[in-house]
Design a protein around this motif. Structure first.
Motif, PDB file in Angstrom:
ATOM      1  N   GLY A 144     -11.552  -1.643  -4.670  1.00 40.60           N
ATOM      2  CA  GLY A 144     -12.504  -1.993  -3.592  1.00 40.60           C
ATOM      3  C   GLY A 144     -12.165  -2.805  -2.054  1.00 40.60           C
ATOM      4  N   LYS A 145     -11.142  -3.953  -2.131  1.00 36.10           N
ATOM      5  CA  LYS A 145     -10.787  -4.792  -1.592  1.00 36.10           C
ATOM      6  C   LYS A 145      -9.488  -4.512  -0.441  1.00 36.10           C
ATOM      7  N   ARG A 146      -9.452  -4.666   0.312  1.00 35.41           N
ATOM      8  CA  ARG A 146      -8.244  -4.109   1.473  1.00 35.41           C
ATOM      9  C   ARG A 146      -7.590  -5.570   1.424  1.00 35.41           C
ATOM     10  N   VAL A 147      -5.426  -5.052   0.999  1.00 34.04           N
ATOM     11  CA  VAL A 147      -5.422  -6.512   0.291  1.00 34.04           C
ATOM     12  C   VAL A 147      -3.738  -6.038   1.362  1.00 34.04           C
ATOM     13  N   SER A 148      -3.449  -7.138   1.398  1.00 39.62           N
ATOM     14  CA  SER A 148      -2.025  -6.852   2.181  1.00 39.62           C
ATOM     15  C   SER A 148      -1.191  -7.636   0.985  1.00 39.62           C
ATOM     16  N   LYS A 149       0.355  -6.179   1.376  1.00 42.33           N
ATOM     17  CA  LYS A 149       1.778  -6.691   0.414  1.00 42.33           C
ATOM     18  C   LYS A 149       2.331  -6.428   1.801  1.00 42.33           C
ATOM     19  N   PRO A 150       3.884  -7.449   1.058  1.00 37.03           N
ATOM     20  CA  PRO A 150       5.438  -6.570   2.057  1.00 37.03           C
ATOM     21  C   PRO A 150       6.196  -5.997   0.947  1.00 37.03           C
ATOM     22  N   VAL A 151       5.975  -4.651   2.010  1.00 38.70           N
ATOM     23  CA  VAL A 151       7.125  -3.875   1.007  1.00 38.70           C
ATOM     24  C   VAL A 151       8.621  -2.797   1.414  1.00 38.70           C
ATOM     25  N   HIS A 152       9.166  -3.175   1.128  1.00 38.24           N
ATOM     26  CA  HIS A 152      10.200  -2.490   2.019  1.00 38.24           C
ATOM     27  C   HIS A 152      10.639  -1.230   1.469  1.00 38.24           C
TER      28      HIS A 152
END
Length: 202
Positions: A144-152
């Protein structure tokens, strides 16, 4: 015993050409995205389903994939959906979708023959190619929360590999049970071998 080789791929008309290094066989016990193995799979999300996409992911994006043609990224056709972070690239001439990238492009000069592991005598022959050494930030909803993460992210459409290359026979991959299935449509089922998830394809 595992072996690493370089493979050629292209769109139908040849405007897009790439090379990818693959280590066979893939792990059949560790198919986590961070595992040190190539991954061969099919996904049931609407994007992959409509495109008929057959995923082939190398171990290392910066080290194992180069785009040798065209000379500029702008010459590629590109489709972005959802959060528009991943580019699904295709040929503007023949329409074939060759690969998808969630990352930044950079142009470098390298000896392609040496990169592919082909030993040739004489001076290095440098060519300009494109690769991706840096990922991107994506935002997803987690609990239910917006989470940012690095992705390649890089996935080659396996059907665009040139036929006749030893180890790159797609029928053989199925016969050996190397293809697994991902439930990105409902995100309820675990990754599995043997049978597609709802809405997926063999």
């Amino acid at each position: 015993m595992s072996t690493t080789s370089g493979y050629h791929g292209s769109c139908h008309c040849g405007n897009i050409k790439y090379q990818i290094r693959l280590t066979f066989p893939p792990s059949l016990t560790d198919i986590d995205p961070k595992a040190k193995t190539i991954r061969i799979y099919k996904c049931n999300c609407s994007t992959c389903h409509k495109m008929g996409y057959f995923h082939l992911r190398p171990i290392s994006i910066p080290d194992d994939f180069i785009l040798t043609s065209p000379s500029t990224i702008e010459e590629l056709g590109e489709y972005r959906c959802r959060e528009k972070k991943v580019g699904w690239y295709f040929c503007k001439n023949c329409g074939v979708r060759t690969f998808a990238l969630g990352g930044e492009w950079e142009q470098v000069e390298l000896d392609v023959q040496k990169w592919a592991g082909k030993q040739e005598s004489g001076a290095a022959k440098l060519e300009k190619v494109w690769r991706s050494t840096k990922g991107i930030e994506i935002t997803q909803e987690v609990d239910g929360k917006r989470v940012s993460k690095p992705v390649h992210y890089l996935s080659v459409n396996a059907v665009t590999l040139e036929s006749g290359q030893e180890g790159a026979e797609l029928k053989e991959w199925h016969e050996k049970g190397w293809v697994f299935y991902v439930d990105s449509k409902n995100r309820k089922e675990v990754m599995r071998f043997g049978e597609p998830h709802e809405g997926g394809m063999y």
